[in-house]
Design a protein around this motif. Sequence first.
Motif, PDB file in Angstrom:
ATOM      1  N   ILE A  69      49.573  29.049  49.271  1.00  0.00           N
ATOM      2  CA  ILE A  69      48.428  29.325  48.412  1.00  0.00           C
ATOM      3  C   ILE A  69      48.715  29.001  46.951  1.00  0.00           C
ATOM      4  O   ILE A  69      47.809  28.690  46.177  1.00  0.00           O
ATOM      5  CB  ILE A  69      48.006  30.814  48.550  1.00  0.00           C
ATOM      6  CG1 ILE A  69      46.653  31.072  47.874  1.00  0.00           C
ATOM      7  CG2 ILE A  69      49.066  31.732  47.978  1.00  0.00           C
ATOM      8  CD1 ILE A  69      45.492  30.429  48.550  1.00  0.00           C
ATOM      9  N   ASN A 100      41.053  30.138  50.989  1.00  0.00           N
ATOM     10  CA  ASN A 100      42.323  29.496  51.353  1.00  0.00           C
ATOM     11  C   ASN A 100      43.267  30.463  52.059  1.00  0.00           C
ATOM     12  O   ASN A 100      43.987  30.082  52.992  1.00  0.00           O
ATOM     13  CB  ASN A 100      43.001  28.922  50.104  1.00  0.00           C
ATOM     14  CG  ASN A 100      42.262  27.718  49.550  1.00  0.00           C
ATOM     15  OD1 ASN A 100      41.538  27.038  50.270  1.00  0.00           O
ATOM     16  ND2 ASN A 100      42.421  27.454  48.264  1.00  0.00           N
ATOM     17  N   LEU A 101      43.283  31.718  51.602  1.00  0.00           N
ATOM     18  CA  LEU A 101      44.092  32.730  52.276  1.00  0.00           C
ATOM     19  C   LEU A 101      43.639  32.902  53.730  1.00  0.00           C
ATOM     20  O   LEU A 101      44.471  33.007  54.646  1.00  0.00           O
ATOM     21  CB  LEU A 101      43.992  34.067  51.549  1.00  0.00           C
ATOM     22  CG  LEU A 101      44.752  34.197  50.217  1.00  0.00           C
ATOM     23  CD1 LEU A 101      44.386  35.503  49.530  1.00  0.00           C
ATOM     24  CD2 LEU A 101      46.259  34.124  50.437  1.00  0.00           C
ATOM     25  N   ARG A 102      42.334  32.933  53.942  1.00  0.00           N
ATOM     26  CA  ARG A 102      41.790  33.074  55.288  1.00  0.00           C
ATOM     27  C   ARG A 102      42.129  31.856  56.152  1.00  0.00           C
ATOM     28  O   ARG A 102      42.480  31.989  57.334  1.00  0.00           O
ATOM     29  CB  ARG A 102      40.270  33.247  55.220  1.00  0.00           C
ATOM     30  CG  ARG A 102      39.830  34.611  54.714  1.00  0.00           C
ATOM     31  CD  ARG A 102      40.100  35.671  55.759  1.00  0.00           C
ATOM     32  NE  ARG A 102      39.630  36.988  55.337  1.00  0.00           N
ATOM     33  CZ  ARG A 102      39.749  38.074  56.069  1.00  0.00           C
ATOM     34  NH1 ARG A 102      40.329  38.010  57.265  1.00  0.00           N
ATOM     35  NH2 ARG A 102      39.314  39.228  55.633  1.00  0.00           N
ATOM     36  N   GLY A 129      45.665  31.856  57.341  1.00  0.00           N
ATOM     37  CA  GLY A 129      45.903  32.847  58.387  1.00  0.00           C
ATOM     38  C   GLY A 129      45.240  32.501  59.700  1.00  0.00           C
ATOM     39  O   GLY A 129      45.483  33.169  60.726  1.00  0.00           O
ATOM     40  N   SER A 160      43.568  37.585  59.863  1.00  0.00           N
ATOM     41  CA  SER A 160      43.869  38.088  58.522  1.00  0.00           C
ATOM     42  C   SER A 160      44.392  36.953  57.665  1.00  0.00           C
ATOM     43  O   SER A 160      44.904  35.952  58.182  1.00  0.00           O
ATOM     44  CB  SER A 160      44.902  39.219  58.585  1.00  0.00           C
ATOM     45  OG  SER A 160      46.109  38.763  59.160  1.00  0.00           O
ATOM     46  N   GLY A 161      44.279  37.118  56.367  1.00  0.00           N
ATOM     47  CA  GLY A 161      44.742  36.080  55.455  1.00  0.00           C
ATOM     48  C   GLY A 161      46.257  36.004  55.389  1.00  0.00           C
ATOM     49  O   GLY A 161      46.966  36.947  55.725  1.00  0.00           O
ATOM     50  N   SER A 162      46.743  34.829  54.965  1.00  0.00           N
ATOM     51  CA  SER A 162      48.183  34.628  54.818  1.00  0.00           C
ATOM     52  C   SER A 162      48.433  33.741  53.603  1.00  0.00           C
ATOM     53  O   SER A 162      47.684  32.789  53.366  1.00  0.00           O
ATOM     54  CB  SER A 162      48.755  33.963  56.074  1.00  0.00           C
ATOM     55  OG  SER A 162      50.116  33.610  55.883  1.00  0.00           O
ATOM     56  N   SER A 205      40.339  33.180  48.001  1.00  0.00           N
ATOM     57  CA  SER A 205      40.216  34.025  49.194  1.00  0.00           C
ATOM     58  C   SER A 205      40.002  33.185  50.445  1.00  0.00           C
ATOM     59  O   SER A 205      40.563  33.479  51.515  1.00  0.00           O
ATOM     60  CB  SER A 205      39.045  35.002  49.027  1.00  0.00           C
ATOM     61  OG  SER A 205      39.302  35.915  47.993  1.00  0.00           O
TER      62      SER A 205
END
Length: 316
Positions: free
Chosen positions: A224, A102-104, A107, A120-122, A100
């Motif tokens: 990711i 890393n997603l943030r 983004g 937002s995450g990407s 999570s």
Amino acid sequence: MSFEIAFGTLEIGLIYALVSLGVLISFRILDFPDLTADGSFPLGGAVCGVCLYLGVNPWLATLFGMLAGACAGVITAWLYVRLNIMQLLSSIIVMIALYSINLRILGLGPFLQHETPRMSGSPNLPLLDAETIFTPFINADYSNQYYLQPLIILAFVVICWSLLNSFLNTQQGLALRATGANARMAKAQGIATGKMVILGMAISNGLIALGGSLFVQTQGNADISIGVGTIVIGLAAVILGENLLSSKRIGLMTLAVILGSIVYRFFIALALGNETLQRIGIGTEDLNLITAILVTLALVLPKQLKKWKARRGANA
């Protein structure tokens, strides 16, 4: 196999050699079953990628990626040392959390550049126009890219290998090795084993994240999914290296995993490029399956060969 493919395979093998050195520290030297690698590898790539996206100096971006991985290793070790959570469970907790995170992080770049209205995450971040550590050395027509990038990464591997060998032969390094060999005896000798575990895990995941930082710069994209199977690849290189160059000397042990990583990547390249396997439908989507088979063979074959030699000697 063409020269371009050979150099490309060597490039990936050298990047994962850094991962293998990290895995060697956690699994072999510290005897710490660490799955954080599947999160720290993309963490290094994500942090480095965002820095490059924002125009940060690529050398600093690479350093920040490595430090982020070291922090992840510290957290894993802290959960084990201070909160008494099992080693494996500690690493799983951090690995899951890093997905999570890393997603943030991925983004974060577009948000800071005001390309998206909210944070937002990407799952990925394109870096095609970003300057990397390789950019100043590559010709405008990219004619020297296929062999120059592996050479620069080789320099990273040689420097890390030399520094790691030097450290492991210092008093601190010997204390680290003693902690992994027999923590109870090391503690009786006055070694702060908890601090040694934290230090070792920081170095381990720092090296893994450095590999992730270099990986995204060679690919032109931070994603990711690059962390999937990282620990398996690292273990495969360690096991293969130990069978190629078996030694108790720390310098040869670390050299063995580097060689193991390179040989492993060439095995993968040959398997994926084999015409017979292609005819029966084996392709790049079967990479993880091939990896699992190679790891199994690396674990089983040496034992079977020893048994065969023992039987042959007995029969003689």
